[in-house]
Design an enzyme around this catalytic site. Sequence first.
Site, mmCIF file in Angstrom:
data_model
loop_
_atom_site.group_PDB
_atom_site.id
_atom_site.type_symbol
_atom_site.label_atom_id
_atom_site.label_comp_id
_atom_site.label_asym_id
_atom_site.label_seq_id
_atom_site.Cartn_x
_atom_site.Cartn_y
_atom_site.Cartn_z
ATOM 1 C CG HIS A 240 -1.727 -1.189 1.459
ATOM 2 N ND1 HIS A 240 -2.843 -1.449 0.705
ATOM 3 C CD2 HIS A 240 -1.633 -2.196 2.358
ATOM 4 C CE1 HIS A 240 -3.408 -2.567 1.141
ATOM 5 N NE2 HIS A 240 -2.697 -3.042 2.129
HETATM 6 C C1 BDR Z 1 -2.844 1.046 5.205
HETATM 7 O O1 BDR Z 1 -3.049 0.594 6.540
HETATM 8 C C2 BDR Z 1 -1.863 0.139 7.100
HETATM 9 O O2 BDR Z 1 -1.992 -1.148 7.616
HETATM 10 C C3 BDR Z 1 -0.802 0.200 6.028
HETATM 11 O O3 BDR Z 1 0.411 0.656 6.585
HETATM 12 C C4 BDR Z 1 -1.344 1.160 5.012
HETATM 13 O O4 BDR Z 1 -0.942 2.488 5.294
HETATM 14 C C5 BDR Z 1 -3.520 0.080 4.252
HETATM 15 O O5 BDR Z 1 -4.886 0.003 4.528
#
Ligand code: BDR
Length: 329
Positions: A240
Amino acid sequence: MTLPVIISCDPGIDDAVALAVAFGSPELKVLAVAATAGNVSLERATANAAALLDLLGVAADFPVYSGAAAPLAGGERIADEPVHGVGGLGGVLLPDSTRSIEPDAVAHMAGLILDRPGEVTLLALGPLTDVGHLFNRFPDTIAAIGQLVIMGGAVFSQGNVTLSAEFNFYADPEAAALVLERGQRIRLVPLDVTRKAVVDRPTATMLAGLPSPAGEIGAMLVDMCNTMVARGRPDGAVMHDPLAAAAVIEQSLITWQAATATVELHGALTRGAVVADVRGVSGREPNIRYGRDVAAANFLTMLTERLKGLGLPGTARPRPARPERETTP
Ligand code: BDR
Ligand code: CA
């Protein structure tokens, strides 16, 4: 020409990878790193950020700024995100850092942004609490931010905390709503595209076998692959935050779509969900561009190359020994 960037993060394995990419990319000049509560507590996120900067060979006098411990509207913060494993970095135990931790991330961010109106990219990789505080306390920064690149939201994709909400938006929906309402030049990198950005186990294992610091980052990715397998998702570790960082470096990796977007605050099933208009139904001007598609293979090539390049001249400084690590139970 390097692009000046401020990074707000909550490390977090994918935040760690994003930091590695940002510091390992000559296109960017990271002006500041601010930690916020999210995947882990503020205290842990700050300690992890400092330890990661040590790992990446960032100058010892480059501090970590401490941000928000709880959501904008108050109340309890969201529970730790278990996908990030022990300590938030997949069980990789980095040495405690003696790097300086400075208070009031928001005031520092404001100073940097107002010093260079229109130039600074703010890259938000965690809950948007600190960006919300920035807009409330220093409203002049809203127009002065060059671009605001946010990893967050699920626009037309299913959520990853609830059916409708993504983690960063769910962790602080009031902040997300405020930032989308008042922010300018927003590029949103939502689950719609990040779910297509996956590091598979062979790549993670290859990285884990490299010398420090790439090896530690690879070990975190292997741990995340293991966690995903345990959850019945054997395809690998979803990148992500690194995709958002990559979008700052190379915007054309993503196909962008203009939309008028808000964040739902009240629905029993939809708190933290993005409600987006891409057809002009609302009659309101678009306030974001969101990632609708991604050149995933190109992104993964970029990611792998940047991680492999860590420690080489011009990027990060190698460390002699790999720290001890444990695996997520
Ligand atoms: C986001 O949530 C966190 O777990 C990750 O770091 C990312 O920023 C994804 O949904
Ligand atoms: Ca994050």
